[in-house]
Design a protein around this motif. Structure first.
Motif, short mmCIF file in Angstrom:
data_model
loop_
_atom_site.label_atom_id
_atom_site.label_comp_id
_atom_site.label_asym_id
_atom_site.label_seq_id
_atom_site.Cartn_x
_atom_site.Cartn_y
_atom_site.Cartn_z
N GLU A 169 -6.41 12.88 -1.85
CA GLU A 169 -5.70 11.70 -1.37
C GLU A 169 -5.82 10.58 -2.40
O GLU A 169 -6.91 10.35 -2.95
CB GLU A 169 -6.29 11.24 -0.04
CG GLU A 169 -5.53 10.11 0.61
CD GLU A 169 -6.06 9.80 1.98
OE1 GLU A 169 -5.63 10.47 2.94
OE2 GLU A 169 -6.92 8.91 2.07
N LEU A 170 -4.70 9.94 -2.69
CA LEU A 170 -4.67 8.80 -3.59
C LEU A 170 -4.00 7.65 -2.86
O LEU A 170 -2.91 7.80 -2.32
CB LEU A 170 -3.87 9.13 -4.86
CG LEU A 170 -3.62 7.96 -5.82
CD1 LEU A 170 -4.94 7.46 -6.41
CD2 LEU A 170 -2.65 8.37 -6.92
N THR A 171 -4.67 6.50 -2.85
CA THR A 171 -4.12 5.28 -2.27
C THR A 171 -4.02 4.23 -3.36
O THR A 171 -4.99 3.99 -4.08
CB THR A 171 -4.99 4.75 -1.12
OG1 THR A 171 -5.03 5.74 -0.08
CG2 THR A 171 -4.44 3.45 -0.55
N SER A 189 -4.73 -1.49 -7.40
CA SER A 189 -6.04 -0.86 -7.20
C SER A 189 -5.80 0.57 -6.73
O SER A 189 -4.76 0.88 -6.16
CB SER A 189 -6.87 -1.63 -6.17
OG SER A 189 -6.21 -1.63 -4.92
N ALA A 190 -6.77 1.43 -6.98
CA ALA A 190 -6.61 2.84 -6.62
C ALA A 190 -7.90 3.38 -6.02
O ALA A 190 -8.99 3.02 -6.45
CB ALA A 190 -6.23 3.66 -7.85
N GLN A 191 -7.73 4.23 -5.02
CA GLN A 191 -8.84 4.97 -4.43
C GLN A 191 -8.41 6.42 -4.36
O GLN A 191 -7.30 6.72 -3.91
CB GLN A 191 -9.16 4.48 -3.03
CG GLN A 191 -9.81 3.12 -2.98
CD GLN A 191 -10.19 2.79 -1.55
OE1 GLN A 191 -9.39 2.90 -0.63
NE2 GLN A 191 -11.43 2.37 -1.37
N ALA A 192 -9.29 7.32 -4.78
CA ALA A 192 -8.98 8.75 -4.76
C ALA A 192 -10.14 9.51 -4.13
O ALA A 192 -11.30 9.14 -4.31
CB ALA A 192 -8.74 9.26 -6.17
N GLN A 193 -9.79 10.55 -3.39
CA GLN A 193 -10.82 11.39 -2.77
C GLN A 193 -10.31 12.83 -2.74
O GLN A 193 -9.14 13.08 -2.46
CB GLN A 193 -11.12 10.93 -1.36
CG GLN A 193 -12.24 11.72 -0.71
CD GLN A 193 -12.61 11.20 0.66
OE1 GLN A 193 -11.84 10.49 1.29
NE2 GLN A 193 -13.79 11.55 1.11
N PRO A 238 -11.55 8.23 -10.50
CA PRO A 238 -11.23 6.85 -10.89
C PRO A 238 -10.96 6.67 -12.38
O PRO A 238 -10.12 5.87 -12.77
CB PRO A 238 -12.47 6.06 -10.46
CG PRO A 238 -13.08 6.87 -9.36
CD PRO A 238 -12.80 8.30 -9.75
N THR A 287 -14.00 13.83 -7.15
CA THR A 287 -13.84 12.50 -6.58
C THR A 287 -14.52 11.46 -7.46
O THR A 287 -13.99 10.37 -7.67
CB THR A 287 -14.39 12.45 -5.14
OG1 THR A 287 -13.61 13.33 -4.32
CG2 THR A 287 -14.32 11.05 -4.56
N THR A 303 0.84 -1.21 0.00
CA THR A 303 0.00 0.00 0.00
C THR A 303 0.87 1.24 0.00
O THR A 303 1.91 1.29 0.66
CB THR A 303 -0.89 0.04 1.26
OG1 THR A 303 -1.65 -1.16 1.33
CG2 THR A 303 -1.83 1.22 1.25
N THR A 324 0.09 5.68 0.00
CA THR A 324 -0.87 6.78 -0.03
C THR A 324 -0.12 8.10 -0.11
O THR A 324 0.86 8.30 0.60
CB THR A 324 -1.78 6.77 1.21
OG1 THR A 324 -2.48 5.53 1.28
CG2 THR A 324 -2.79 7.91 1.19
#
Length: 126
Positions: A71-73, A86-90, A105, A101, A58, A60
Motif C-alpha cells: 500500500e502506498l499513500t 508526503s508518502a507512506q508505504a507498507q 521510503p 517496508t 490524499t 492511496t
C-alpha cells in the motif's frame, strides 16, 4: 498539477523507477476503484487499485501479487506556489515484508524527486 500527475497510472512509468509500463487501466481516469497492472523491471506484475482519492489531498493505491499486499499513500499539502508531497508505504505478506517496508521510503523518495523534476520542467514550459 502534482496530484493529477502522480495519481494517473499512465504517468507512473515516467517517474517510478521499477516500472516498465502499466496495462489494463480501467477506467481511464483516476477514481476510487480504478485498477491496472504494473509491469515491473524484475517481472513482478501486481494488480493495483486506487482505494482512496480525495482530490489534491490524499491518494492511496493497493497492489496485490501472490499473497503480498503493498500500500502506498500520498498526501498533498499546499507549500508556497506548489505543494509538499508526503508518502507512506507498507508491504504485508512477504517473508521480507518488514524489510521491504523499511526500504520503501528511500525508493519512494527517489521516485518522488524524479516526479518533482518532471513537474518543474513542465511548469517552466507553461
Amino acid at each position: 498539477m502534482a496530484f493529477d500527475f502522480l495519481v494517473d497510472p499512465a504517468n507512473r512509468p515516467l517517474w517510478q523507477s521499477s516500472l516498465k509500463r502499466v496495462e489494463d487501466v480501467e477506467p481511464a481516469r483516476p477514481v476510487v476503484g480504478q485498477t491496472w497492472v504494473d509491469v515491473t523491471a524484475p517481472g513482478i506484475r501486481p494488480r493495483m487499485e486506487t482505494t482512496v482519492l480525495d482530490r489534491a489531498r490524499t491518494w492511496t493505491e493497493t497492489g496485490r501479487w501472490r499473497g503480498i499486499t503493498a500500500e502506498l499513500t500520498l498526501g498533498f499539502e499546499p507549500d508556497g506556489g506548489g505543494c509538499r508531497v508526503s508518502a507512506q508505504a507498507q508491504v504485508r505478506g512477504a517473508v521480507l515484508g518488514g524489510v521491504v517496508t523499511l526500504l520503501a521510503p528511500y525508493v519512494v523518495a527517489s521516485d518522488l524527486k524524479k516526479a518533482a523534476a518532471i513537474l518543474s520542467e513542465r511548469a517552466v514550459g507553461q
